[in-house]
Design a protein around this motif. Structure first.
Motif, PDB file in Angstrom:
ATOM      1  N   TYR A   1     110.637  77.551  -7.673  1.00 39.29           N
ATOM      2  CA  TYR A   1     109.759  76.447  -7.300  1.00 39.29           C
ATOM      3  C   TYR A   1     108.383  76.730  -7.899  1.00 39.29           C
ATOM      4  O   TYR A   1     107.704  77.677  -7.500  1.00 39.29           O
ATOM      5  CB  TYR A   1     109.659  76.309  -5.778  1.00 39.29           C
ATOM      6  CG  TYR A   1     110.918  75.771  -5.138  1.00 39.29           C
ATOM      7  CD1 TYR A   1     111.036  74.417  -4.848  1.00 39.29           C
ATOM      8  CD2 TYR A   1     111.983  76.610  -4.844  1.00 39.29           C
ATOM      9  CE1 TYR A   1     112.194  73.906  -4.264  1.00 39.29           C
ATOM     10  CE2 TYR A   1     113.152  76.112  -4.260  1.00 39.29           C
ATOM     11  CZ  TYR A   1     113.239  74.762  -3.980  1.00 39.29           C
ATOM     12  OH  TYR A   1     114.393  74.268  -3.408  1.00 39.29           O
ATOM     13  N   ALA A   2     107.981  75.922  -8.875  1.00 41.47           N
ATOM     14  CA  ALA A   2     106.704  76.099  -9.555  1.00 41.47           C
ATOM     15  C   ALA A   2     105.786  74.934  -9.182  1.00 41.47           C
ATOM     16  O   ALA A   2     106.171  73.765  -9.294  1.00 41.47           O
ATOM     17  CB  ALA A   2     106.913  76.149 -11.064  1.00 41.47           C
ATOM     18  N   GLU A   3     104.570  75.261  -8.738  1.00 40.55           N
ATOM     19  CA  GLU A   3     103.659  74.260  -8.191  1.00 40.55           C
ATOM     20  C   GLU A   3     102.380  74.164  -9.019  1.00 40.55           C
ATOM     21  O   GLU A   3     101.837  75.164  -9.476  1.00 40.55           O
ATOM     22  CB  GLU A   3     103.304  74.608  -6.738  1.00 40.55           C
ATOM     23  CG  GLU A   3     104.495  74.968  -5.868  1.00 40.55           C
ATOM     24  CD  GLU A   3     105.540  73.864  -5.769  1.00 40.55           C
ATOM     25  OE1 GLU A   3     105.146  72.687  -5.666  1.00 40.55           O
ATOM     26  OE2 GLU A   3     106.743  74.190  -5.801  1.00 40.55           O
ATOM     27  N   TYR A   4     101.919  72.930  -9.176  1.00 42.82           N
ATOM     28  CA  TYR A   4     100.722  72.649  -9.959  1.00 42.82           C
ATOM     29  C   TYR A   4      99.941  71.557  -9.235  1.00 42.82           C
ATOM     30  O   TYR A   4     100.523  70.595  -8.718  1.00 42.82           O
ATOM     31  CB  TYR A   4     101.103  72.178 -11.357  1.00 42.82           C
ATOM     32  CG  TYR A   4      99.971  71.662 -12.207  1.00 42.82           C
ATOM     33  CD1 TYR A   4      99.227  72.523 -13.003  1.00 42.82           C
ATOM     34  CD2 TYR A   4      99.649  70.305 -12.230  1.00 42.82           C
ATOM     35  CE1 TYR A   4      98.187  72.049 -13.806  1.00 42.82           C
ATOM     36  CE2 TYR A   4      98.615  69.822 -13.024  1.00 42.82           C
ATOM     37  CZ  TYR A   4      97.891  70.698 -13.809  1.00 42.82           C
ATOM     38  OH  TYR A   4      96.869  70.219 -14.587  1.00 42.82           O
TER      39      TYR A   4
ATOM     40  N   ARG B   1     104.726  66.061 -19.788  1.00 46.76           N
ATOM     41  CA  ARG B   1     105.643  66.082 -20.930  1.00 46.76           C
ATOM     42  C   ARG B   1     106.345  67.435 -21.019  1.00 46.76           C
ATOM     43  O   ARG B   1     105.715  68.480 -20.885  1.00 46.76           O
ATOM     44  CB  ARG B   1     104.892  65.805 -22.232  1.00 46.76           C
ATOM     45  CG  ARG B   1     105.758  65.901 -23.484  1.00 46.76           C
ATOM     46  CD  ARG B   1     105.003  65.427 -24.717  1.00 46.76           C
ATOM     47  NE  ARG B   1     104.702  64.003 -24.611  1.00 46.76           N
ATOM     48  CZ  ARG B   1     103.989  63.340 -25.532  1.00 46.76           C
ATOM     49  NH1 ARG B   1     103.522  63.966 -26.590  1.00 46.76           N
ATOM     50  NH2 ARG B   1     103.766  62.052 -25.375  1.00 46.76           N
ATOM     51  N   ILE B   2     107.651  67.398 -21.226  1.00 45.86           N
ATOM     52  CA  ILE B   2     108.451  68.605 -21.466  1.00 45.86           C
ATOM     53  C   ILE B   2     109.184  68.401 -22.785  1.00 45.86           C
ATOM     54  O   ILE B   2     110.101  67.585 -22.870  1.00 45.86           O
ATOM     55  CB  ILE B   2     109.469  68.861 -20.335  1.00 45.86           C
ATOM     56  CG1 ILE B   2     108.786  68.869 -18.969  1.00 45.86           C
ATOM     57  CG2 ILE B   2     110.190  70.186 -20.564  1.00 45.86           C
ATOM     58  CD1 ILE B   2     109.748  69.004 -17.785  1.00 45.86           C
ATOM     59  N   LEU B   3     108.773  69.108 -23.816  1.00 45.00           N
ATOM     60  CA  LEU B   3     109.435  68.995 -25.111  1.00 45.00           C
ATOM     61  C   LEU B   3     110.566  70.002 -25.211  1.00 45.00           C
ATOM     62  O   LEU B   3     110.487  71.106 -24.674  1.00 45.00           O
ATOM     63  CB  LEU B   3     108.435  69.218 -26.253  1.00 45.00           C
ATOM     64  CG  LEU B   3     107.338  68.154 -26.412  1.00 45.00           C
ATOM     65  CD1 LEU B   3     106.487  68.467 -27.632  1.00 45.00           C
ATOM     66  CD2 LEU B   3     107.931  66.757 -26.522  1.00 45.00           C
TER      67      LEU B   3
ATOM     68  N   LYS C   1     110.879  79.175 -20.146  1.00 42.87           N
ATOM     69  CA  LYS C   1     110.677  78.246 -21.262  1.00 42.87           C
ATOM     70  C   LYS C   1     110.355  76.851 -20.767  1.00 42.87           C
ATOM     71  O   LYS C   1     109.472  76.168 -21.311  1.00 42.87           O
ATOM     72  CB  LYS C   1     111.923  78.218 -22.144  1.00 42.87           C
ATOM     73  CG  LYS C   1     111.780  77.287 -23.346  1.00 42.87           C
ATOM     74  CD  LYS C   1     113.072  77.180 -24.140  1.00 42.87           C
ATOM     75  CE  LYS C   1     112.935  76.168 -25.274  1.00 42.87           C
ATOM     76  NZ  LYS C   1     114.215  75.923 -25.968  1.00 42.87           N
ATOM     77  N   VAL C   2     111.060  76.397 -19.729  1.00 42.52           N
ATOM     78  CA  VAL C   2     110.794  75.061 -19.189  1.00 42.52           C
ATOM     79  C   VAL C   2     109.368  74.965 -18.671  1.00 42.52           C
ATOM     80  O   VAL C   2     108.623  74.042 -19.014  1.00 42.52           O
ATOM     81  CB  VAL C   2     111.794  74.709 -18.069  1.00 42.52           C
ATOM     82  CG1 VAL C   2     111.376  73.411 -17.376  1.00 42.52           C
ATOM     83  CG2 VAL C   2     113.200  74.574 -18.623  1.00 42.52           C
ATOM     84  N   VAL C   3     108.973  75.931 -17.840  1.00 41.30           N
ATOM     85  CA  VAL C   3     107.624  75.892 -17.258  1.00 41.30           C
ATOM     86  C   VAL C   3     106.564  75.971 -18.354  1.00 41.30           C
ATOM     87  O   VAL C   3     105.583  75.214 -18.348  1.00 41.30           O
ATOM     88  CB  VAL C   3     107.433  77.027 -16.240  1.00 41.30           C
ATOM     89  CG1 VAL C   3     106.007  76.999 -15.682  1.00 41.30           C
ATOM     90  CG2 VAL C   3     108.440  76.905 -15.099  1.00 41.30           C
ATOM     91  N   ASN C   4     106.756  76.868 -19.299  1.00 43.62           N
ATOM     92  CA  ASN C   4     105.757  77.050 -20.354  1.00 43.62           C
ATOM     93  C   ASN C   4     105.679  75.874 -21.310  1.00 43.62           C
ATOM     94  O   ASN C   4     104.682  75.712 -22.027  1.00 43.62           O
ATOM     95  CB  ASN C   4     106.048  78.332 -21.137  1.00 43.62           C
ATOM     96  CG  ASN C   4     105.691  79.585 -20.364  1.00 43.62           C
ATOM     97  OD1 ASN C   4     104.719  79.607 -19.607  1.00 43.62           O
ATOM     98  ND2 ASN C   4     106.485  80.637 -20.533  1.00 43.62           N
TER      99      ASN C   4
END
Length: 300
Positions: free
Chosen positions: A138-141, A42-44, A167-170
């Protein structure tokens, strides 16, 4: 998120209903997942519009493309089973090591961590000879057997824009499918999903006139019953009986220049008698009486 790509075929212009928004406590946001993934991502906030959804027949892997009209960010997410890497850091190193010919020449490579993501980013002054001044992150999880590859980019980038990336990643949250949630976003999602399910029963049963009558007043004002019945009949003949899973949902409180009413887009990963794997897009709007109604249906 503006959702303009999916709703382009429908004119959505009518009056603002501030009381409705206050009563409903409307929340902008995006939900994305795959049928087999154990969680929903989810991205609020962040004003994101889902512009493309692709899913593999394995029901485990999917790609989602989003854009923001206000921030000019491009955001994409791959969800797939873990294979080449086992942690966010391993996946970040793997993606960077693998490279991509489309990157071309880049500079200012840096690495770091944001929340539960390991990331690398770089700056590209130009792409294919064109001055774009682009930053790519590029953020990886990785967790519970699944890997998320989150790519954020922006042309005409300036250093002050980095806060938008962060902000998007957090703002990313992973919600287990096994647990029930009753927050405002889930409540509005359930209402939209229920409305879409009732309408899709008409569509799947080839009740084309009834599905037209159940469309929003705006769509019916813009599209004749005869043209909709023809559209419905032709598509059902080429698709046949189907089963579907909801894998993405995007909500926004308004479309500036088009409507001040809440709108939504739901994306389903679907299989049918004649097509093994495809995406169905259902777009909805909140009518003045507070009910969610369908504005469009688009198979991809």
């Amino acid at each position: 998120m503006k959702l303009t790509h999916t709703l382009a075929a429908v004119s959505l212009i009518f009056c603002f209903n501030a009381l409705l928004l206050a009563q409903e406590g409307f929340v902008d946001g995006v939900n994305i997942t795959t049928t087999k993934a154990p969680w929903t991502l989810r991205i609020l906030g962040n004003d994101l519009d889902i512009t493309n959804v692709e899913a593999k027949p394995d029901n485990a892997s999917a790609y989602f493309m989003m854009t923001s009209e206000s921030t000019k960010l491009n955001v994409s997410v791959f969800i797939e089973p873990i294979d080449k890497c086992k942690s966010g850091q391993e996946c970040s190193d793997y993606v960077l090591g693998l490279g991509n010919p489309a990157w071309g020449k880049f500079e200012q490579l840096s690495k770091g961590k944001l929340k539960d993501f390991s990331y690398f980013e770089f700056y590209r002054p130009e792409v294919q000879g064109r001055p774009v001044k682009m930053l790519d992150m590029y953020a990886e999880y990785a967790s519970q057997g699944y890997w998320v590859d989150l790519h954020i980019s922006k042309v005409l980038y300036s250093k002050s824009d980095h806060a938008l990336f962060e902000k998007v990643v957090n703002s990313v949250a992973f919600l287990p499918k096994s647990g029930a949630s009753a927050d405002r976003f889930d409540n509005q999602l359930e209402k939209a999903r229920s409305a879409a399910s009732l309408w899709l029963e008409l569509w799947d049963s080839e009740k084309c006139k009834e599905s037209y009558a159940a469309l929003s007043s705006l769509t019916r004002a813009d599209t004749s019953e005869a043209s909709w019945v023809d559209y419905c009949t032709r598509l059902n003949k080429t698709i046949g009986p189907r089963s579907r899973d909801l894998i993405a949902a995007a909500f926004t409180s308004a479309l500036p220049g088009k409507t001040q009413q809440p709108v939504a887009v739901l994306a389903y990963h679907t299989s049918s008698e004649f097509k093994q794997s495809f995406i169905e897009i259902v777009a909805l709007i909140v009518e003045k009486n507070g009910a969610w109604t369908i504005t469009n249906y688009l198979p991809q």
